[in-house]
Scaffold this active site. Structure first.
Site, PDB file in Angstrom:
ATOM      1  N   GLY A 253       0.756  -1.245   0.000  1.00  0.00           N
ATOM      2  CA  GLY A 253       0.000   0.000   0.000  1.00  0.00           C
ATOM      3  C   GLY A 253       0.781   1.286   0.000  1.00  0.00           C
ATOM      4  N   GLU A 295       4.044  -6.382   1.930  1.00  0.00           N
ATOM      5  CA  GLU A 295       3.693  -6.841   0.579  1.00  0.00           C
ATOM      6  C   GLU A 295       3.623  -5.729  -0.445  1.00  0.00           C
ATOM      7  OE1 GLU A 295       0.701 -10.507   1.353  1.00  0.00           O
ATOM      8  OE2 GLU A 295      -0.175  -8.576   0.905  1.00  0.00           O
ATOM      9  N   ARG A 298       3.060  -1.529  -5.869  1.00  0.00           N
ATOM     10  CA  ARG A 298       3.237  -0.249  -6.562  1.00  0.00           C
ATOM     11  C   ARG A 298       4.603   0.400  -6.309  1.00  0.00           C
ATOM     12  NH1 ARG A 298      -1.247   3.043  -7.660  1.00  0.00           N
ATOM     13  NH2 ARG A 298      -2.381   1.919  -6.040  1.00  0.00           N
ATOM     14  N   TYR A 339      -9.727   5.915 -11.456  1.00  0.00           N
ATOM     15  CA  TYR A 339      -9.511   6.569 -10.148  1.00  0.00           C
ATOM     16  C   TYR A 339      -9.296   8.069 -10.263  1.00  0.00           C
ATOM     17  CZ  TYR A 339      -7.890   1.728  -9.601  1.00  0.00           C
ATOM     18  OH  TYR A 339      -7.762   0.375  -9.646  1.00  0.00           O
ATOM     19  N   CYS A 366     -12.936   4.681 -28.065  1.00  0.00           N
ATOM     20  CA  CYS A 366     -14.215   5.312 -28.405  1.00  0.00           C
ATOM     21  C   CYS A 366     -14.960   5.726 -27.141  1.00  0.00           C
ATOM     22  CB  CYS A 366     -15.059   4.342 -29.213  1.00  0.00           C
ATOM     23  SG  CYS A 366     -14.191   3.711 -30.627  1.00  0.00           S
ATOM     24  N   GLU A 367     -14.316   6.530 -26.332  1.00  0.00           N
ATOM     25  CA  GLU A 367     -14.919   7.000 -25.083  1.00  0.00           C
ATOM     26  C   GLU A 367     -14.377   8.396 -24.824  1.00  0.00           C
ATOM     27  OE1 GLU A 367     -16.035   4.760 -22.086  1.00  0.00           O
ATOM     28  OE2 GLU A 367     -15.797   2.824 -23.098  1.00  0.00           O
ATOM     29  N   TYR A 395       0.092  -1.375 -12.168  1.00  0.00           N
ATOM     30  CA  TYR A 395      -1.328  -1.467 -12.529  1.00  0.00           C
ATOM     31  C   TYR A 395      -1.622  -0.804 -13.884  1.00  0.00           C
ATOM     32  CZ  TYR A 395      -1.373  -2.664  -7.597  1.00  0.00           C
ATOM     33  OH  TYR A 395      -1.096  -3.242  -6.379  1.00  0.00           O
TER      34      TYR A 395
HETATM   35  N1  LLP Z   1      -1.362  -7.126  -0.876  1.00  0.00           N
HETATM   36  C1  LLP Z   1      -2.660  -7.253  -1.171  1.00  0.00           C
HETATM   37  C2  LLP Z   1      -3.454  -8.293  -0.512  1.00  0.00           C
HETATM   38  C3  LLP Z   1      -3.242  -6.393  -2.104  1.00  0.00           C
HETATM   39  O1  LLP Z   1      -4.533  -6.529  -2.384  1.00  0.00           O
HETATM   40  C4  LLP Z   1      -2.457  -5.413  -2.748  1.00  0.00           C
HETATM   41  C5  LLP Z   1      -3.043  -4.520  -3.730  1.00  0.00           C
HETATM   42  C6  LLP Z   1      -1.096  -5.331  -2.412  1.00  0.00           C
HETATM   43  C7  LLP Z   1      -0.578  -6.203  -1.465  1.00  0.00           C
HETATM   44  C8  LLP Z   1      -0.165  -4.359  -3.046  1.00  0.00           C
HETATM   45  O2  LLP Z   1      -0.519  -3.045  -2.787  1.00  0.00           O
HETATM   46  P1  LLP Z   1       0.387  -1.848  -3.350  1.00  0.00           P
HETATM   47  O3  LLP Z   1       1.697  -1.895  -2.596  1.00  0.00           O
HETATM   48  O4  LLP Z   1       0.595  -2.066  -4.806  1.00  0.00           O
HETATM   49  O5  LLP Z   1      -0.385  -0.638  -3.064  1.00  0.00           O
HETATM   50  N2  LLP Z   1      -5.442  -1.045  -9.331  1.00  0.00           N
HETATM   51  C9  LLP Z   1      -5.263  -0.109  -8.235  1.00  0.00           C
HETATM   52  C10 LLP Z   1      -4.549  -0.726  -7.071  1.00  0.00           C
HETATM   53  C11 LLP Z   1      -5.255  -1.928  -6.507  1.00  0.00           C
HETATM   54  C12 LLP Z   1      -4.467  -2.556  -5.387  1.00  0.00           C
HETATM   55  C13 LLP Z   1      -4.948  -3.925  -5.126  1.00  0.00           C
HETATM   56  N3  LLP Z   1      -4.253  -4.591  -4.068  1.00  0.00           N
HETATM   57  C14 LLP Z   1      -4.500   1.104  -8.756  1.00  0.00           C
HETATM   58  O6  LLP Z   1      -4.123   1.102  -9.914  1.00  0.00           O
HETATM   59  O7  LLP Z   1      -4.306   2.055  -8.021  1.00  0.00           O
END
Ligand code: LLP
Length: 439
Positions: A253, A295, A298, A339, A366-367, A395
Site C-alpha cells: 500500500g 507486501e 506499486r 480513479y 471510443c470514449e 497497474y
Molecule cells: N497485498 C494485497 C493483498 C493487495 O490486495 C495489494 C493490492 C497489495 C498487497 C499491493 O498493494 P500496493 O503496494 O501495490 O499498493 N489497481 C489499483 C490498485 C489496486 C491494489 C490492489 N491490491 C491502482 O491502480 O491504483
C-alpha cells in the site's frame, strides 16, 4: 544533464542529442525500434527498490519477509527478477501463480491470495506446494481443508483479517475498512470463529494473519493503528486458544509520486513504523514478536517505468482546449479513468523545452473519458512526436485490455544501454486466436 522531474526513473537523462534517455537507452530510438505504445522499465531501478525494502527492514530486525505483490506488474522476467532479489511473491489468482511457476519461482516463497479463489486455483496452489495460502473466509477455509486432505498435504495458511481501519486513499483501493469484500472482520467474533475453524482443521497449519488496508497510502498512521488492532487480536487468540502467531503480514500500500509535488513516505519510514510499532505493541500485550511480512507492489515498480506513445493528431478547439491524441489510452492505462489518477507528460525528443500550450492527452478509444492526462504543458506537440507518461509501472500493463481491438503493448527491460523484450507486443492474430476458426 539529469532530469528534475520526480516520477521518472533515477537513471533518466537528457543525452547529447537533447533527448530523453533511460538506463542509457534513447527513448525515441526505443520507440522507433520496438513501436508504441511501449512500456519501458529501468531494470536496475526495480532491483534498487527491492533492495531498499530489504535494507530498510534488515537494519531494524532479522525476522522479516518482503513479498512483492505481483498484481502490480507480473510476467516471467519480473518473477525471475524478484527471485534473484530474494523477495517472496504474492499471487492473486491461478494466472499469476502459473506465471510465477513458469519462471521457476520457488513455490515455498509464494503466497496465494484472493477473495474468491476457485477450487481449481486452490488445488493448483496446494499441488505446487506454495508456501502459504492466505485464506479469506470460512467457506474458503473449508474448501481448502478438503483439497489439502485429498492431496495429502498439510498446507500452511494465514487468515486475512479486516482490521476496520480507513486508509486515506481513493475509495476503490480501500480494503481494510469494515464494509469490505476482503477478509474476516473482527466484529461479533467473526474472525475468532475462523481462527477456531482453522485450528480444528485437519489439513491446514495456521501460521498467522494477514491484513491489507489499501493502496497508494501517504500517511503511515493507519499502519500504526492496524498494528495496534492486530496486537489486541493476537492477544485474544492467545488467551482463547493458546495460539501463538508466527507470521504477521501487514500488506502493501505504500504510495508513490505520480506528479511533481507528490511526497510519499519511503520504505525506510514504513519499516520504521512497522518494526517499532510491532515491537511496542507486542510488548504491550506481552507476547513474542512474530515474523513481520510486508507486501509492496506499486512502490517497487511504478516509478521504474514510463510509457512511450506516438502522437497521432493535434486538435485545437479555439478558446476551449487542445487535444493531443496518442496511439494508446485506457487499454494500457486505465487508472486516470478508474480513479481520476493524475499523470504528467513530456516529449521524448525535447523533454526540457519551454511549453507552448497546455493540452489534454487523449487516448484512441471510443470514449470521451479516455483522457490520459488532463492538462499537460507541452512544447509544440506534432503528429509523430514520441510522448512519454512517467510512473506507469504499476497497474498499467496488469489492467490492460484489448478494448476496441487494441493490441497490448510490448514491455521492455532496459539496463546499461541495452533493451530486452520481456513481453512481446500482441499482433492481430493474437486477437483472434481464441475465436472460432472460420474456413
Ligand atoms: N497485498 C494485497 C493483498 C493487495 O490486495 C495489494 C493490492 C497489495 C498487497 C499491493 O498493494 P500496493 O503496494 O501495490 O499498493 N489497481 C489499483 C490498485 C489496486 C491494489 C490492489 N491490491 C491502482 O491502480 O491504483
Amino acid at each position: 544533464m539529469s532530469l528534475a522531474i520526480p516520477p521518472l526513473p533515477g537513471s533518466s537523462r537528457i543525452n547529447t542529442s537533447g533527448r530523453l534517455e533511460v538506463a542509457g537507452c534513447d527513448v525515441v530510438e526505443l520507440a522507433s525500434e520496438y513501436g508504441t505504445p511501449l512500456f519501458i522499465y529501468d531494470e536496475q531501478e526495480i532491483r534498487d527498490r527491492c533492495r531498499a525494502y530489504r535494507e530498510a527492514f534488515a537494519s531494524r530486525t532479522d525476522d522479516f519477509e518482503i513479498i512483492y505483490a505481483s498484481k502490480a506488474f507480473s510476467c516471467t522476467a519480473m518473477s525471475q527478477l524478484i527471485a534473484q532479489e530474494g523477495l517472496s511473491l504474492d499471487v492473486a489468482s491461478g494466472g499469476e501463480l502459473y506465471t510465477a511457476l513458469r519462471a521457476w519461482f520457488p513455490p515455498e516463497n509464494i503466497f496465494l491470495h484472493g477473495n474468491a479463489n476457485t477450487e481449481d486455483e486452490l488445488f493448483r496452489a496446494v499441488r505446487s506446494e506454495v508456501g502459504h495460502i492466505v485464506v479469506d473466509s470460512l467457506d474458503e477455509l473449508r474448501t481448502l481443508d478438503r483439497i489439502a486432505g485429498r492431496e495429502g498435504r498439510r498446507q500452511p495458511v494465514l487468515l486475512r483479517i479486516t482490521p476496520g481501519i480507513e486508509a486515506h486513499t481513493h475509495d476503490f483501493v480501500q480494503t481494510g475498512k469494515l464494509d469490505s469484500k476482503f477478509g474476516s472482520c473482527l466484529e461479533e467474533g467473526v474472525a475468532v470463529s475462523v481462527v477456531e475453524a482453522a485450528l480444528e482443521s485437519a489439513n491446514l497449519e495456521l501460521t498467522g494473519f494477514h491484513v491489507h488496508i489499501g493502496s497508494q497510502i501517504f500517511s503511515l498512521e493507519p499502519y500504526r493503528k492496524t498494528i495496534s488492532v492486530m496486537a489486541d487480536f493476537l492477544a485474544q487468540c492467545h488467551s482463547r486458544f493458546g495460539f501463538e502467531c508466527r507470521l504477521l503480514d501487514l500488506g502493501g500500500g505504500l504510495g508513490v509520486a505520480y506528479a511533481p509535488g507528490d511526497e510519499p513516505a519511503s520504505p525506510d519510514q514504513l519499516a520504521g513504523v512497522m518494526v517499532t510499532g510491532l515491537q511496542e505493541e507486542m510488548e504491550r500485550v506481552a507476547l513474542p514478536v512474530p515474523r513481520l511480512a510486508v507486501e509492496p507492489g506499486r512502490s517497487i515498480v511504478a516509478n521504474a517505468c514510463l510509457t512511450a506513445y506516438t502522437v497521432q493528431t493535434v486538435k485545437e478547439i479555439p478558446g476551449v482546449r487542445t487535444y493531443v491524441a496518442v496511439d494508446g489510452g485506457m487499454s494500457d492505462n486505465l487508472r486516470p479513468m478508474l480513479y481520476g489518477a493524475a499523470y504528467t507528460a513530456l516529449l521524448a525528443a525535447k523533454p526540457e523545452a519551454e511549453p507552448t500550450a497546455t493540452a489534454a492527452i487523449a487516448g484512441k478509444h471510443c470514449e470521451s473519458g479516455d483522457i490520459l492526462v488532463r492538462e499537460a504543458p507541452l512544447p509544440d506537440p506534432r503528429p509523430g512526436d514520441v510522448l512519454v507518461t512517467p510512473a506507469t509501472g504499476a497497474y498499467g500493463y496488469s489492467m490492460s485490455s484489448n478494448y476496441n481491438g487494441q493490441l497490448r503493448p510490448a514491455v521492455l527491460f532496459v539496463k546499461e544501454g541495452t533493451a530486452r523484450v520481456v513481453i512481446r507486443r500482441e499482433d492481430y492474430e493474437d486477437l483472434v486466436h481464441l475465436h472460432e476458426r472460420l474456413e
